[in-house]
Design a protein around this motif. Structure first.
Motif, short mmCIF file in Angstrom:
data_model
loop_
_atom_site.label_atom_id
_atom_site.label_comp_id
_atom_site.label_asym_id
_atom_site.label_seq_id
_atom_site.Cartn_x
_atom_site.Cartn_y
_atom_site.Cartn_z
N THR A 77 0.83 -1.20 0.00
CA THR A 77 0.00 0.00 0.00
C THR A 77 0.87 1.26 0.00
O THR A 77 0.64 2.18 -0.79
N ARG A 78 1.88 1.27 0.86
CA ARG A 78 2.78 2.44 0.94
C ARG A 78 3.47 2.72 -0.39
O ARG A 78 3.52 3.85 -0.85
N LEU A 79 4.03 1.68 -0.97
CA LEU A 79 4.81 1.87 -2.18
C LEU A 79 3.94 2.22 -3.38
O LEU A 79 4.37 2.96 -4.27
N LYS A 80 2.72 1.74 -3.40
CA LYS A 80 1.79 2.16 -4.46
C LYS A 80 1.40 3.62 -4.28
O LYS A 80 1.24 4.35 -5.26
N GLU A 81 1.27 4.06 -3.03
CA GLU A 81 0.98 5.47 -2.76
C GLU A 81 2.13 6.35 -3.26
O GLU A 81 1.91 7.51 -3.64
N LEU A 82 3.34 5.82 -3.23
CA LEU A 82 4.50 6.56 -3.73
C LEU A 82 4.70 6.40 -5.25
O LEU A 82 5.69 6.85 -5.79
N ASN A 83 3.72 5.75 -5.88
CA ASN A 83 3.69 5.56 -7.34
C ASN A 83 4.78 4.66 -7.89
O ASN A 83 5.27 4.87 -9.01
N TYR A 84 5.17 3.66 -7.13
CA TYR A 84 6.08 2.64 -7.65
C TYR A 84 5.25 1.57 -8.35
O TYR A 84 4.34 1.00 -7.76
N HIS A 85 5.57 1.33 -9.61
CA HIS A 85 4.85 0.34 -10.41
C HIS A 85 5.79 -0.75 -10.93
O HIS A 85 5.42 -1.50 -11.83
N ASN A 86 6.98 -0.79 -10.37
CA ASN A 86 7.98 -1.78 -10.82
C ASN A 86 8.33 -2.77 -9.69
O ASN A 86 9.46 -3.20 -9.58
N ILE A 87 7.33 -3.11 -8.89
CA ILE A 87 7.53 -4.02 -7.76
C ILE A 87 6.47 -5.11 -7.79
O ILE A 87 5.28 -4.80 -7.90
N ASP A 88 6.90 -6.36 -7.67
CA ASP A 88 5.99 -7.48 -7.44
C ASP A 88 6.15 -7.92 -6.00
O ASP A 88 7.27 -8.19 -5.55
#
Length: 192
Positions: free
Chosen positions: A97-108
Motif C-alpha cells: 500500500t505504501r509503495l503504491k501510494e509513492l507511485n512505484y509500479h515496478n515491484i511485485d
C-alpha cells in the motif's frame, strides 16, 4: 550507480512514511520495531547496502524480507524491476500500500519463504536479504545472474557479518565480509 543520486533520494525519502510507531524518532539513525518481531533498519545501513549493490537501471532485483518497504523503495528507485518476498502477510500488505501510494509500479510483492528465492523469475542481477541467516542459502546463489551480487547478513542471533557474494561471468563465486551487523533473524528454511 550514481552515489550522488542515491544520497539525494535518501534525503528526500521520508522514513516516517514507513513507520507506524516512533515517527518522531524517524530521523535517529537506528532500527525501530515495526511489529511481528521485525524492524525497520537504520537509514545509514539502508543507504550503505543500496550502494554496495551497485544497482543499474536495467537490473532485476530480488529482495528477501520486505518489512516496512523502506529498503524496497531504494531498490525500486534505482533498478528496472523488484521482486520482494515477505513471510508476514500484514507487513507485506502495508508495504505494498505504501509503495503504491509513492507511485512505484515496478515491484511485485510475493508472500512466502524467501530462503528459497523466487525461481520463476530468476536469474536476478542483484539479491538482497534484509534478515540474518545462519548460512548463505544455496538456492539464492543459484538464482544469481553471472556478474551478479548477493548481499546477506550471515551468522547467529547475537552477531552477523554483512556478506557480499559476487558471481563472475564464468559463474565463479567470491565472498567478502563487509562489516559486523545485527539483523532480525530470517524466517524460513535458513533461519537462525
Amino acid at each position: 550507480m550514481n552515489k550522488s543520486a542515491t544520497k539525494t533520494f535518501f534525503k528526500q525519502l521520508d522514513r516516517r512514511f514507513f513507520m507506524e510507531q516512533y515517527k518522531d524518532l524517524a530521523h535517529v539513525d537506528r532500527a525501530f520495531p515495526i511489529g511481528f518481531g521485525q524492524t525497520i533498519s537504520q537509514p545509514s545501513l539502508v543507504l550503505y547496502m543500496t550502494e554496495l549493490l551497485e544497482l543499474k537501471p536495467e537490473h532485476k532485483v530480488l529482495e528477501i524480507g520486505t518489512g516496512s518497504g523502506y529498503q524496497t523503495a531504494f531498490l525500486a528507485q534505482f533498478s528496472k524491476w523488484v521482486y520482494t518476498v515477505e513471510t508476514i502477510e500484514p507487513l507485506m500488505k502495508k508495504a505494498e500500500t505504501r509503495l503504491k501510494e509513492l507511485n512505484y509500479h515496478n515491484i511485485d510483492f510475493v508472500l512466502g519463504d524467501g530462503t528459497f528465492g523466487l525461481k520463476e523469475h530468476a536469474p536476478y542481477d542483484r539479491i538482497i536479504v534484509t534478515a540474518a541467516a545462519r548460512e548463505i542459502p544455496p538456492l539464492l546463489i543459484d538464482q544469481l545472474s553471472p556478474n551478479g551480487r548477493l548481499l546477506i547478513p550471515v551468522g547467529n542471533k547475537d552477531s552477523q557479518d554483512l556478506s557480499l557474494i559476487r558471481k563472475d561471468s564464468a559463474g565463479n563465486i567470491s565472498v567478502s565480509f563487509i562489516e559486523p551487523v545485527r539483523f532480525v533473524p530470517l524466517v524460513g528454511d535458513y533461519e537462525l
